[in-house]
Design a protein around this motif. Structure first.
Motif, mmCIF file in Angstrom:
data_model
loop_
_atom_site.group_PDB
_atom_site.id
_atom_site.type_symbol
_atom_site.label_atom_id
_atom_site.label_comp_id
_atom_site.label_asym_id
_atom_site.label_seq_id
_atom_site.Cartn_x
_atom_site.Cartn_y
_atom_site.Cartn_z
ATOM 1 N N ASP A 158 41.156 48.292 51.025
ATOM 2 C CA ASP A 158 42.354 48.075 50.219
ATOM 3 C C ASP A 158 41.934 47.383 48.928
ATOM 4 O O ASP A 158 41.763 46.166 48.881
ATOM 5 C CB ASP A 158 43.366 47.233 50.989
ATOM 6 C CG ASP A 158 44.674 47.063 50.237
ATOM 7 O OD1 ASP A 158 44.774 47.552 49.094
ATOM 8 O OD2 ASP A 158 45.596 46.421 50.779
ATOM 9 N N THR A 159 41.783 48.183 47.879
ATOM 10 C CA THR A 159 41.273 47.631 46.616
ATOM 11 C C THR A 159 42.282 46.736 45.926
ATOM 12 O O THR A 159 41.916 46.005 44.991
ATOM 13 C CB THR A 159 40.868 48.767 45.655
ATOM 14 O OG1 THR A 159 42.046 49.479 45.251
ATOM 15 C CG2 THR A 159 39.897 49.721 46.309
ATOM 16 N N THR A 160 43.556 46.775 46.377
ATOM 17 C CA THR A 160 44.550 45.909 45.730
ATOM 18 C C THR A 160 44.373 44.446 46.115
ATOM 19 O O THR A 160 45.018 43.568 45.544
ATOM 20 C CB THR A 160 45.977 46.359 46.092
ATOM 21 O OG1 THR A 160 46.184 46.215 47.503
ATOM 22 C CG2 THR A 160 46.198 47.825 45.698
ATOM 23 N N THR A 161 43.488 44.189 47.109
ATOM 24 C CA THR A 161 43.266 42.806 47.538
ATOM 25 C C THR A 161 42.163 42.118 46.737
ATOM 26 O O THR A 161 41.866 40.941 46.973
ATOM 27 C CB THR A 161 42.891 42.766 49.028
ATOM 28 O OG1 THR A 161 41.657 43.481 49.223
ATOM 29 C CG2 THR A 161 43.985 43.418 49.873
ATOM 30 N N VAL A 162 41.535 42.860 45.824
ATOM 31 C CA VAL A 162 40.479 42.277 44.986
ATOM 32 C C VAL A 162 40.831 42.502 43.527
ATOM 33 O O VAL A 162 41.688 43.324 43.183
ATOM 34 C CB VAL A 162 39.098 42.891 45.303
ATOM 35 C CG1 VAL A 162 38.705 42.603 46.744
ATOM 36 C CG2 VAL A 162 39.095 44.400 45.040
ATOM 37 N N SER A 163 40.171 41.773 42.658
ATOM 38 C CA SER A 163 40.409 41.928 41.225
ATOM 39 C C SER A 163 39.781 43.219 40.725
ATOM 40 O O SER A 163 38.817 43.733 41.305
ATOM 41 C CB SER A 163 39.796 40.746 40.462
ATOM 42 O OG SER A 163 40.319 39.523 40.923
#
Length: 778
Positions: free
Chosen positions: A151-156
């Protein structure tokens, strides 16, 4: 939660106890134990201990994981590795290092939640894969094919390096080459907050599956879906990034017996939609029924290739060695719809598309997911070029079978037709149910009478010309007789038990599923909570959802009543659950799922109509809103969420319903459209129709063949025009015009010199206007 026994990296054999230590600010309600990623068991009683039979496990490296849940659905987990030694291992490690590479993503820009998949030199020798992001462990997977989701939305936003470590039974480790990706979520559509809708389309509910099974989905999103993931018993088993999103599921990696599938759909903005559970039975045992690999055959029976206009029926001829369960219709390669009800017919409204050439294709599916594809049928839609001056309806009569005839089996129905331009289609109705169409003169239809009830009935034909005008025949009375002996009365009651939930603590919205049997067949199930009816389901497998957030915390008793066609009732044993929702889920980002359960597709509604819904949310739904033709018409805040819709506030005619469901966190789920027809008559309608034209006058002498034309109008709409000759009704029309061909040469055989021709126009309120003339035949 922590696994305290056995110890990490200890050697175990035989049956060993698994013990845990745990804590929670409110309290732990259940603990699930997983062995190598497979669910082993659940405990709902403190101190949450298990007996682990290691003899059913492979000797060597194995992982144990414990997952603890509290009443709000919060989850904590821990895991350990153990070495099983029951003396059954004969293979020795070769000492070869596993080889692994990251198959996807391949690098570049990524956003939202992405699947991470691998390629191996020898997948059978690999027992686990660790995934690292920027040298930090993201997770371990012990279930082949060892895929992850990131889930790339959990990282900047920025650059990230992915690396995989593969381990074999002997502990040898292989490391993949790095893959660099650039996370870029900032440019995602920030205004898209609506989650996709996804359902498992196949396999069908309760199906038995084995080997590699094709799983297909129905999806919807107002922007677009980028990925669908499939979970079997909550374990990720596959992903699809290409519409129409199908996944080949290797069922041999799942345990035999009862299980369930769930799909998750993601759009480009990262919104996630979750399907209802689809119950299946996995059977990969040696005695399993051989897999059905034979695809159905299907062809489009009507329309034939040629020119079409208006609304046309699309019918099929099909066969399968086991049975066809659904048909998809495609127009120019785009899915028009799915029909799961034999004979799987569709109607195609050609006025909704531009004039031109269109290709129709049908896909037939059987229980095993095998697909048969029909030959293409090319039609030319021509609505614009229709004779705009043609306002006269065709004339049609049922020529055979004769009045009062007894019919059985497949019966040929013939027609007499007339139109001054030309007829393009004749439809046949038995007891007002569409049973066939013909697009080729002389318009005959083979009617399968076994699909109609035995006894007195009637046929009616409807003829259409190229301009869309419709003529309706008068009724032809027949008697259907397909019975040799009467069927003995069914007195055996169904049996039913509640398969889930089991007795224990529950929270949020929970599925309620059943096991039911009957000597003939179960047709409906009622669910009672504390003796109060929660709802009725007439669609197998008759599952419900119970939103526990709508009741107070405490003890509740669930009971199911199953009914068969004869009205026999079976009652399940009670299941007692304890509702505990005191702690709210503050991180809820998942939208509810909602569908319009009733009225049924295409139903005609009037007055105040009860609209019911099927809903699901992992925390709980607080409100359902109903829209008719995109206009808000009602809300419900109490499960099972039904709304009494005042249809008199909506316009008469074709329309559609849509439901919006909201949970406590404000997430919104949107249903598919449900097509209906509104048909209301004003209670104060006392005005009779006006017969605006009738081309006969008193004293006329009719020569040769005479076409009788009648038209009428009404402020609420004309429901019927009836034409009678000498007291005998010869034709009925259900619209505002009637055209009848009077064969004077045949009628002249009657000795009466003067003949009375009468018309009667009626509206839906029963107001009627009559007019008659006396004429002579020559």
């Amino acid at each position: 939660i922590t696994i305290t026994s056995p110890g990490s990296d200890s050697v175990v054999s035989g049956v060993v106890p698994v013990e845990v230590s745990y804590s929670d600010n409110v309290g732990v309600v259940s603990v699930d134990l997983y062995v190598n990623g497979q669910h082993y068991g659940q405990s709902t009683q403190e101190p949450f201990t298990f007996s682990l039979d290691t003899t059913v496990m492979d000797d060597g490296h194995n992982t144990l994981s414990a997952v603890a849940l509290d009443a709000a659905g919060n989850q904590g987990s821990s895991g350990i590795a153990v070495s099983v030694n029951n003396g059954t291992t004969t293979d020795e490690s070769t000492g070869d290092t596993p080889i692994i590479s990251i198959a996807s993503p391949v690098g570049g820009k990524v956003s939202g939640t992405i699947p991470i998949e691998f390629s191996y030199s020898n997948e059978a020798a690999i027992v686990s894969v660790d995934l690292y992001i920027n040298d930090q462990l993201l997770g371990k997977n012990t279930q082949a094919p060892f895929n992850f989701t990131f889930d790339t939305t959990t990282v900047s936003d920025g650059s990230y390096t992915l690396t995989a470590h593969a381990f074999d039974e002997a502990g040898n480790k292989g490391v993949s080459a790095n893959v660099s990706v650039t996370v870029q979520n900032a440019a995602a559509d920030s205004t898209d907050k609506e989650a996709p809708i996804v359902t498992v389309a196949s396999p069908s509910p309760g199906a038995e599956v084995s080997g590699t099974t094709r799983v297909e989905f129905e999806t919807f999103d107002h922007v677009g879906i980028v990925r669908v993931e499939l979970y079997a018993n909550d374990v990720h088993v596959g992903s699809s990034t290409n519409a129409p999103f199908s996944i080949d599921w290797d069922t041999t990696q799942s345990v035999n017996g009862y299980g369930y599938l769930q799909a998750k759909a993601f759009d480009a903005a990262g919104n996630k939609g979750v399907s209802f559970y689809r119950n299946v039975t996995v059977n990969n045992s040696e005695t399993a029924t051989p897999a059905d690999t034979q695809a159905p055959t299907i062809n489009i029976a009507s329309p034939a290739s040629g020119t079409v206009s208006g609304t046309i029926p699309v019918n099929f001829n099909f066969s399968d060695n086991v049975g066809v369960v659904s048909v998809d219709l495609y127009v120019n390669g785009q899915l028009l719809g799915n029909n799961t009800q034999a004979p799987f017919n569709f109607t195609l409204d050609t006025t909704t598309v531009a004039d031109g050439s269109y290709t129709l294709t049908a896909h037939a599916f059987d229980e095993a997911g095998n697909k048969g594809v029909s030959a293409n049928v090319s039609v030319t839609v021509q609505n614009a070029a229709a004779d705009s001056t043609d306002k006269e309806a065709p004339i049609v009569t049922v020529a055979s079978p004769s009045p009062g005839a007894e019919v059985s089996g497949t019966t040929r129905v013939d027609f007499e037709t007339f139109d001054h331009v030309g007829i393009v289609r004749v439809e046949l109705y038995a007891n007002d149910v569409h049973v066939g169409s013909s697009t080729n003169a002389p318009f005959s239809i083979d009617w399968d009478t076994t699909q109609s009830v035995n006894g007195y009935g009637y046929l009616q034909a409807k003829a259409f010309d190229a301009a869309g005008n419709k003529g309706v025949s008068f009724y032809r009375n027949v008697t259907v007789n397909n019975s040799e002996t009467a069927t003995p009365a069914d007195t055996q009651a169904p049996t039913i038990n509640i398969a889930s939930p089991a007795s224990g603590t529950v929270s949020g919205t929970i599925p309620v599923n059943f096991n039911s049997t009957d000597n003939v067949g179960v047709i409906s199930v009622d669910l009672y909570v504390n003796g109060q009816l929660l709802g009725k389901n007439t669609q197998a497998p008759f599952n419900f959802t119970f939103d526990t957030t709508t009741v107070s915390d405490g003890s509740y008793t669930l009971t199911a009543h199953a009914f068969d066609e004869a009205g026999n009732k079976g009652v399940s044993a009670n299941v007692t659950v304890t509702v505990q929702n005191a702690v709210a889920e503050s991180t809820d980002k998942e939208a509810p799922i909602v569908t319009v359960a009733s009225p049924s597709p295409g139903a005609e509604v009037s007055g105040t109509t009860r609209v019911e819904f099927e809903t699901f949310d992992h925390v709980g739904i607080v409100r359902v809103e109903l829209y008719a033709n995109d206009v808000h018409v009602g809300s419900s805040t109490n499960a099972p969420f039904s709304i009494d819709w005042d249809t008199t506030q909506s316009v008469n005619g074709y329309g559609y319903l849509q439901a919006y469901a909201y949970d406590a966190a404000g997430n919104k789920g949107v249903s598919f459209y449900r097509n209906i027809t509104v048909s209301n008559v004003s209670a104060s309608d006392t005005t009779a129709p006006v017969i605006s034209s009738f081309n006969l006058n008193d004293g006329m002498t009719l020569k040769s063949n005479t076409v009788i034309n009648v038209s009428a109008n009404d402020d609420q709409g004309v429901s019927q025009i009836a034409l009678s000759i000498d007291g005998n009704t010869v034709m009925l029309s259900d619209n505002e015009s009637l055209n009848y061909l009077l064969n004077v040469s045949t009628a002249r055989k009657k000795k009466t010199p003067l003949h009375t021709i009468a018309v009667a126009a009626s509206d839906r309120a029963g107001n009627t206007t009559k007019k008659s003339v006396n004429v002579y035949y020559k």
